[in-house]
Write a protein that holds these residues in place. Structure first.
Motif, PDB file in Angstrom:
ATOM      1  N   GLN A 245      92.538  16.528 -50.369  1.00  0.00           N
ATOM      2  CA  GLN A 245      92.415  18.018 -50.433  1.00  0.00           C
ATOM      3  C   GLN A 245      90.922  18.232 -50.034  1.00  0.00           C
ATOM      4  N   ARG A 246      90.262  17.582 -50.325  1.00  0.00           N
ATOM      5  CA  ARG A 246      88.691  17.900 -49.961  1.00  0.00           C
ATOM      6  C   ARG A 246      88.411  17.708 -48.585  1.00  0.00           C
ATOM      7  N   HIS A 247      89.159  16.485 -48.026  1.00  0.00           N
ATOM      8  CA  HIS A 247      88.974  16.410 -46.611  1.00  0.00           C
ATOM      9  C   HIS A 247      89.723  17.523 -45.708  1.00  0.00           C
ATOM     10  N   PHE A 248      90.790  18.074 -46.255  1.00  0.00           N
ATOM     11  CA  PHE A 248      91.501  19.272 -45.626  1.00  0.00           C
ATOM     12  C   PHE A 248      90.702  20.379 -45.682  1.00  0.00           C
ATOM     13  N   LEU A 249      90.105  20.485 -46.745  1.00  0.00           N
ATOM     14  CA  LEU A 249      89.056  21.802 -46.805  1.00  0.00           C
ATOM     15  C   LEU A 249      87.683  21.845 -46.039  1.00  0.00           C
ATOM     16  N   PHE A 250      87.390  20.542 -45.767  1.00  0.00           N
ATOM     17  CA  PHE A 250      86.279  20.528 -44.849  1.00  0.00           C
ATOM     18  C   PHE A 250      86.541  20.832 -43.323  1.00  0.00           C
ATOM     19  N   ARG A 251      87.649  20.190 -42.992  1.00  0.00           N
ATOM     20  CA  ARG A 251      88.660  20.504 -41.720  1.00  0.00           C
ATOM     21  C   ARG A 251      88.702  21.922 -41.523  1.00  0.00           C
ATOM     22  N   LEU A 252      89.087  22.501 -42.526  1.00  0.00           N
ATOM     23  CA  LEU A 252      89.314  23.896 -42.332  1.00  0.00           C
ATOM     24  C   LEU A 252      88.289  24.678 -42.179  1.00  0.00           C
ATOM     25  N   MET A 253      87.264  24.635 -42.997  1.00  0.00           N
ATOM     26  CA  MET A 253      86.053  25.083 -42.768  1.00  0.00           C
ATOM     27  C   MET A 253      85.266  25.001 -41.367  1.00  0.00           C
TER      28      MET A 253
ATOM     29  N   SER B 169      97.347  25.814 -35.202  1.00  0.00           N
ATOM     30  CA  SER B 169      96.356  25.784 -33.756  1.00  0.00           C
ATOM     31  C   SER B 169      95.518  24.642 -33.839  1.00  0.00           C
ATOM     32  N   THR B 170      95.233  23.998 -34.998  1.00  0.00           N
ATOM     33  CA  THR B 170      94.088  23.115 -35.193  1.00  0.00           C
ATOM     34  C   THR B 170      94.832  21.615 -35.497  1.00  0.00           C
ATOM     35  N   PRO B 171      94.967  20.720 -34.556  1.00  0.00           N
ATOM     36  CA  PRO B 171      95.680  19.390 -34.785  1.00  0.00           C
ATOM     37  C   PRO B 171      95.328  18.771 -36.227  1.00  0.00           C
ATOM     38  N   ALA B 172      93.793  18.704 -36.326  1.00  0.00           N
ATOM     39  CA  ALA B 172      93.090  18.160 -37.747  1.00  0.00           C
ATOM     40  C   ALA B 172      93.893  18.671 -38.934  1.00  0.00           C
ATOM     41  N   ILE B 173      94.442  19.940 -39.130  1.00  0.00           N
ATOM     42  CA  ILE B 173      94.936  20.331 -40.253  1.00  0.00           C
ATOM     43  C   ILE B 173      96.206  20.881 -40.266  1.00  0.00           C
ATOM     44  N   CYS B 174      97.022  20.849 -39.132  1.00  0.00           N
ATOM     45  CA  CYS B 174      98.357  21.372 -38.761  1.00  0.00           C
ATOM     46  C   CYS B 174      99.318  20.810 -39.730  1.00  0.00           C
TER      47      CYS B 174
ATOM     48  N   HIS C  20      87.198  24.503 -38.766  1.00  0.00           N
ATOM     49  CA  HIS C  20      88.186  25.126 -37.845  1.00  0.00           C
ATOM     50  C   HIS C  20      87.886  26.683 -38.039  1.00  0.00           C
ATOM     51  N   LEU C  21      87.212  27.207 -38.874  1.00  0.00           N
ATOM     52  CA  LEU C  21      86.837  28.475 -39.121  1.00  0.00           C
ATOM     53  C   LEU C  21      85.254  28.899 -38.618  1.00  0.00           C
ATOM     54  N   SER C  22      84.646  27.675 -38.218  1.00  0.00           N
ATOM     55  CA  SER C  22      83.353  27.690 -37.736  1.00  0.00           C
ATOM     56  C   SER C  22      82.275  28.277 -38.798  1.00  0.00           C
ATOM     57  N   VAL C  23      82.589  27.838 -39.856  1.00  0.00           N
ATOM     58  CA  VAL C  23      81.600  28.201 -41.197  1.00  0.00           C
ATOM     59  C   VAL C  23      80.808  27.059 -41.240  1.00  0.00           C
ATOM     60  N   PHE C  24      81.512  25.680 -41.134  1.00  0.00           N
ATOM     61  CA  PHE C  24      80.724  24.457 -41.389  1.00  0.00           C
ATOM     62  C   PHE C  24      80.837  23.910 -39.999  1.00  0.00           C
ATOM     63  N   PHE C  25      79.628  23.084 -39.609  1.00  0.00           N
ATOM     64  CA  PHE C  25      79.585  22.289 -38.284  1.00  0.00           C
ATOM     65  C   PHE C  25      79.137  20.744 -38.810  1.00  0.00           C
ATOM     66  N   PRO C  26      80.043  20.047 -38.536  1.00  0.00           N
ATOM     67  CA  PRO C  26      80.068  18.572 -38.798  1.00  0.00           C
ATOM     68  C   PRO C  26      78.705  17.953 -38.174  1.00  0.00           C
ATOM     69  N   THR C  27      78.147  16.823 -38.822  1.00  0.00           N
ATOM     70  CA  THR C  27      77.317  16.271 -37.833  1.00  0.00           C
ATOM     71  C   THR C  27      77.536  14.619 -38.312  1.00  0.00           C
ATOM     72  N   ASP C  28      76.842  13.840 -37.342  1.00  0.00           N
ATOM     73  CA  ASP C  28      76.882  12.369 -37.708  1.00  0.00           C
ATOM     74  C   ASP C  28      75.652  11.912 -38.466  1.00  0.00           C
ATOM     75  N   ILE C  29      74.911  12.832 -39.198  1.00  0.00           N
ATOM     76  CA  ILE C  29      73.911  12.500 -39.938  1.00  0.00           C
ATOM     77  C   ILE C  29      74.222  12.289 -41.332  1.00  0.00           C
TER      78      ILE C  29
END
Length: 240
Positions: free
Chosen positions: A131-139, A61-66, A141-150
């Motif tokens: 794999q790290r990139h995938f894990l951050f995108r997964l988190m 359901s998420t293009p970034a990790i599908c 997707h699960l709304s556990v981590f929220f990315p910032t531009d900071i």
């Protein structure tokens, strides 16, 4: 179907020979080699079938990790648990990193890499940048981590690092934060990105997050941050 059985055996009996996360294209190649599958549609059905059995995980359901397929579910549980329940370290290099996380919900990428390298260091499963990139995108997707531009550093001699906001990982509140801000951590609904200025909720969240970073920088003068101008502008728009 019986023709899928060789792939099932691969997942059950030869897991150590596979990377924990595989590209869907790689899965397609394996399906062709082992099962004689020539259709992408049948490959997808085979992946969905094994996903339903819990032998692999495919987030469609998420293009970034599908285009990624987790073929080692135990590995995923280990690495996500390491981040969701990080243990403080006696290493002075990361003591401030942990304090930012536990007090303010600020996760620096350098801390995540440190946690994974110390707690998930199986020689056969060394984590790659992909794999790290995938894990951050997964988190995300699960709304556990929220990315910032900071980008931020807990010390002047430490390089700037990418930042994720993780309110669910806050363990105790800093007195310098207002009680209203502290209380909102438990129920505040955040969008997937910050600082884009699109929509009132996104801008309000930008102001909320910027106030946290401002308090951190004022409380600890050794911390530094690179905050994009657009981020500050979005906050000022609301304050006006």
């Amino acid at each position: 179907p019986l023709k899928w059985l060789p792939f099932t055996n691969l997942l059950q009996q030869h897991m150590e020979e596979l990377p924990p996360v595989m590209k869907l294209d790689h899965i397609t190649q394996k399906a062709q080699q082992l099962c004689g599958i020539r259709s992408d549609e049948e490959t997808k059905r085979m992946v969905e079938f094994h996903h339903s059995l819990g032998l692999l995980l495919h987030f469609t359901s998420t293009p970034a990790i599908c285009d990624n397929v987790v073929v080692d579910v135990e590995w995923l549980l280990t690495v996500t648990s390491a981040l969701l329940h990080p243990l403080s370290t006696k290493d002075p290099q990361f003591s401030k990193h942990f304090r930012l996380l536990h007090t303010h919900g600020i996760l620096l990428e350098s801390l995540a890499v440190h946690i994974w390298s110390t707690r998930c260091s199986q020689p056969s499963k060394l984590m790659t940048d992909e794999q790290r990139h995938f894990l951050f995108r997964l988190m995300e997707h699960l709304s556990v981590f929220f990315p910032t531009d900071i980008k931020m550093s807990p010390g002047k001699a430490i390089p700037l690092s990418r930042v994720w906001f993780c309110p669910s990982l806050v363990q105790h509140c800093n007195d310098s934060l207002s009680s209203e801000t502290a209380k909102s951590w438990t129920s505040y609904q955040l969008p997937q990105t910050f600082g884009n200025g699109s929509g009132s909720s996104g801008i309000t969240t930008t102001t909320h997050l910027l106030s946290i970073f401002t308090n951190v920088l004022e409380a600890d003068l050794t911390c530094t941050a690179a905050i994009p101008p657009a981020f500050n502008q979005a906050a000022r728009t609301v304050q006006q």
